[in-house]
Design a protein around this motif. Structure first.
Motif, mmCIF file in Angstrom:
data_model
loop_
_atom_site.group_PDB
_atom_site.id
_atom_site.type_symbol
_atom_site.label_atom_id
_atom_site.label_comp_id
_atom_site.label_asym_id
_atom_site.label_seq_id
_atom_site.Cartn_x
_atom_site.Cartn_y
_atom_site.Cartn_z
ATOM 1 N N ILE A 1 0.827 -1.217 0.000
ATOM 2 C CA ILE A 1 0.000 0.000 0.000
ATOM 3 C C ILE A 1 0.857 1.261 0.000
ATOM 4 O O ILE A 1 0.674 2.139 -0.854
ATOM 5 C CB ILE A 1 -1.007 -0.004 1.176
ATOM 6 C CG1 ILE A 1 -2.063 -1.086 0.944
ATOM 7 C CG2 ILE A 1 -1.669 1.366 1.321
ATOM 8 C CD1 ILE A 1 -3.027 -1.289 2.112
ATOM 9 N N LEU A 2 1.781 1.388 0.926
ATOM 10 C CA LEU A 2 2.612 2.602 0.987
ATOM 11 C C LEU A 2 3.453 2.784 -0.278
ATOM 12 O O LEU A 2 3.437 3.873 -0.868
ATOM 13 C CB LEU A 2 3.489 2.608 2.246
ATOM 14 C CG LEU A 2 4.351 3.860 2.425
ATOM 15 C CD1 LEU A 2 3.496 5.121 2.488
ATOM 16 C CD2 LEU A 2 5.198 3.729 3.678
ATOM 17 N N PRO A 3 4.166 1.751 -0.743
ATOM 18 C CA PRO A 3 4.908 1.936 -2.000
ATOM 19 C C PRO A 3 3.999 2.319 -3.172
ATOM 20 O O PRO A 3 4.374 3.146 -4.005
ATOM 21 C CB PRO A 3 5.569 0.573 -2.247
ATOM 22 C CG PRO A 3 5.664 -0.058 -0.905
ATOM 23 C CD PRO A 3 4.470 0.437 -0.137
ATOM 24 N N ASP A 4 2.800 1.737 -3.227
ATOM 25 C CA ASP A 4 1.894 2.064 -4.329
ATOM 26 C C ASP A 4 1.362 3.490 -4.221
ATOM 27 O O ASP A 4 1.150 4.156 -5.239
ATOM 28 C CB ASP A 4 0.746 1.052 -4.414
ATOM 29 C CG ASP A 4 1.188 -0.275 -5.023
ATOM 30 O OD1 ASP A 4 2.233 -0.294 -5.712
ATOM 31 O OD2 ASP A 4 0.493 -1.284 -4.812
ATOM 32 N N LEU A 5 1.153 3.968 -3.016
ATOM 33 C CA LEU A 5 0.740 5.370 -2.852
ATOM 34 C C LEU A 5 1.854 6.315 -3.299
ATOM 35 O O LEU A 5 1.595 7.359 -3.911
ATOM 36 C CB LEU A 5 0.331 5.649 -1.405
ATOM 37 C CG LEU A 5 -0.958 4.966 -0.942
ATOM 38 C CD1 LEU A 5 -1.183 5.228 0.552
ATOM 39 C CD2 LEU A 5 -2.153 5.408 -1.762
ATOM 40 N N ILE A 6 3.088 5.950 -3.009
ATOM 41 C CA ILE A 6 4.234 6.748 -3.474
ATOM 42 C C ILE A 6 4.290 6.724 -5.005
ATOM 43 O O ILE A 6 4.521 7.755 -5.644
ATOM 44 C CB ILE A 6 5.548 6.227 -2.845
ATOM 45 C CG1 ILE A 6 5.544 6.518 -1.336
ATOM 46 C CG2 ILE A 6 6.767 6.860 -3.523
ATOM 47 C CD1 ILE A 6 6.642 5.821 -0.556
ATOM 48 N N LYS A 7 4.052 5.558 -5.604
ATOM 49 C CA LYS A 7 4.039 5.447 -7.067
ATOM 50 C C LYS A 7 2.937 6.316 -7.673
ATOM 51 O O LYS A 7 3.138 6.929 -8.725
ATOM 52 C CB LYS A 7 3.842 3.990 -7.495
ATOM 53 C CG LYS A 7 5.003 3.081 -7.163
ATOM 54 C CD LYS A 7 4.652 1.656 -7.558
ATOM 55 C CE LYS A 7 5.279 0.655 -6.650
ATOM 56 N NZ LYS A 7 4.841 -0.710 -6.951
ATOM 57 N N ILE A 8 1.786 6.379 -7.013
ATOM 58 C CA ILE A 8 0.693 7.237 -7.490
ATOM 59 C C ILE A 8 1.145 8.686 -7.499
ATOM 60 O O ILE A 8 0.946 9.408 -8.482
ATOM 61 C CB ILE A 8 -0.576 7.043 -6.628
ATOM 62 C CG1 ILE A 8 -1.261 5.732 -6.997
ATOM 63 C CG2 ILE A 8 -1.545 8.217 -6.783
ATOM 64 C CD1 ILE A 8 -2.424 5.353 -6.095
ATOM 65 N N GLY A 9 1.781 9.115 -6.416
ATOM 66 C CA GLY A 9 2.279 10.498 -6.349
ATOM 67 C C GLY A 9 3.299 10.790 -7.432
ATOM 68 O O GLY A 9 3.227 11.822 -8.107
ATOM 69 N N LEU A 10 4.241 9.878 -7.619
ATOM 70 C CA LEU A 10 5.272 10.072 -8.646
ATOM 71 C C LEU A 10 4.666 10.074 -10.049
ATOM 72 O O LEU A 10 5.034 10.900 -10.889
ATOM 73 C CB LEU A 10 6.336 8.977 -8.542
ATOM 74 C CG LEU A 10 7.245 9.030 -7.319
ATOM 75 C CD1 LEU A 10 8.121 7.777 -7.254
ATOM 76 C CD2 LEU A 10 8.094 10.282 -7.318
ATOM 77 N N ALA A 11 3.737 9.159 -10.296
ATOM 78 C CA ALA A 11 3.094 9.100 -11.620
ATOM 79 C C ALA A 11 2.299 10.373 -11.887
ATOM 80 O O ALA A 11 2.311 10.889 -13.011
ATOM 81 C CB ALA A 11 2.186 7.879 -11.713
ATOM 82 N N LEU A 12 1.639 10.898 -10.871
ATOM 83 C CA LEU A 12 0.858 12.123 -11.040
ATOM 84 C C LEU A 12 1.764 13.297 -11.402
ATOM 85 O O LEU A 12 1.509 14.014 -12.370
ATOM 86 C CB LEU A 12 0.071 12.430 -9.768
ATOM 87 C CG LEU A 12 -0.803 13.671 -9.824
ATOM 88 C CD1 LEU A 12 -1.941 13.481 -10.811
ATOM 89 C CD2 LEU A 12 -1.339 13.999 -8.443
#
Length: 186
Positions: free
Chosen positions: A162-173
């Motif tokens: 969950i935390l790594p994927d939330l970071i990926k969402i931020g980076l992708a955005l």
């Protein structure tokens, strides 16, 4: 009205961007971040692809990536490929990327491409991927002595990511919105 030459140029550009993004998803699947539970950058690349290409082209690109892997091209994590990977215990998460893209496309269709809509689309897309992958994982082990319950499947296959994927969402955005402006691709 567009001329035939303009339409051809647009289709060629579409195919070029889609090919580059399918390759990006493959490359990001090979990058493993060594943490307590190692993770790849596939989900980041899926999010970025749909942000850059839009829902329709992004979804087609994710499907192409999955099909490339299905026919045996080693585009999945750890340079693997083949139907066996997709039908394996974690194959549902790879197929879940398609659901991520479809959810993002649907939200784009209804809410547009505003920042808050992209965030919502990625979060709901991630939930769709987690849901499909976790159900698949549980079904895979259901008839075996190693059957797992929902909480166990979530603790192994979702909670650590969950935390790594939330970071990926931020980076992708951030990266996706900047790149989309820079290349002016619609």
């Amino acid at each position: 009205m567009q001329t035939n030459q303009a339409i051809h140029k647009t289709k060629t550009l579409d195919l070029s961007y889609m090919a580059v993004c399918a390759a990006l998803i493959a490359i990001c699947s090979w990058i493993s971040i060594p943490t307590t539970v190692p993770f790849t950058l596939q989900t980041f690349a899926v999010f970025l692809t749909v942000i850059l290409l839009g829902g329709r082209r992004g979804t087609i690109t994710v499907l192409v990536y999955i099909l490339l892997g299905a026919v045996g091209i080693p585009v999945f994590a750890q340079f693997t490929g083949g139907v066996g990977i997709l039908l394996g215990s974690t194959g549902g998460y790879i197929v879940g990327f398609l659901f991520t893209a479809l959810v993002m496309w649907a939200i784009e269709k209804f809410l547009g491409r505003k920042t808050w809509a992209l965030i919502l689309a990625m979060l709901l897309g991630l939930i769709a991927c987690y849901t499909f992958g976790t159900v698949w994982y549980m079904i895979f082990y259901a008839g075996t002595p190693d059957a797992v319950g929902l909480l166990t499947a979530l603790s192994w296959c979702v909670f650590p990511f969950i935390l790594p994927d939330l970071i990926k969402i931020g980076l992708a955005l951030v990266l996706g919105t900047q790149l989309r402006r820079a290349i002016r691709y619609d």
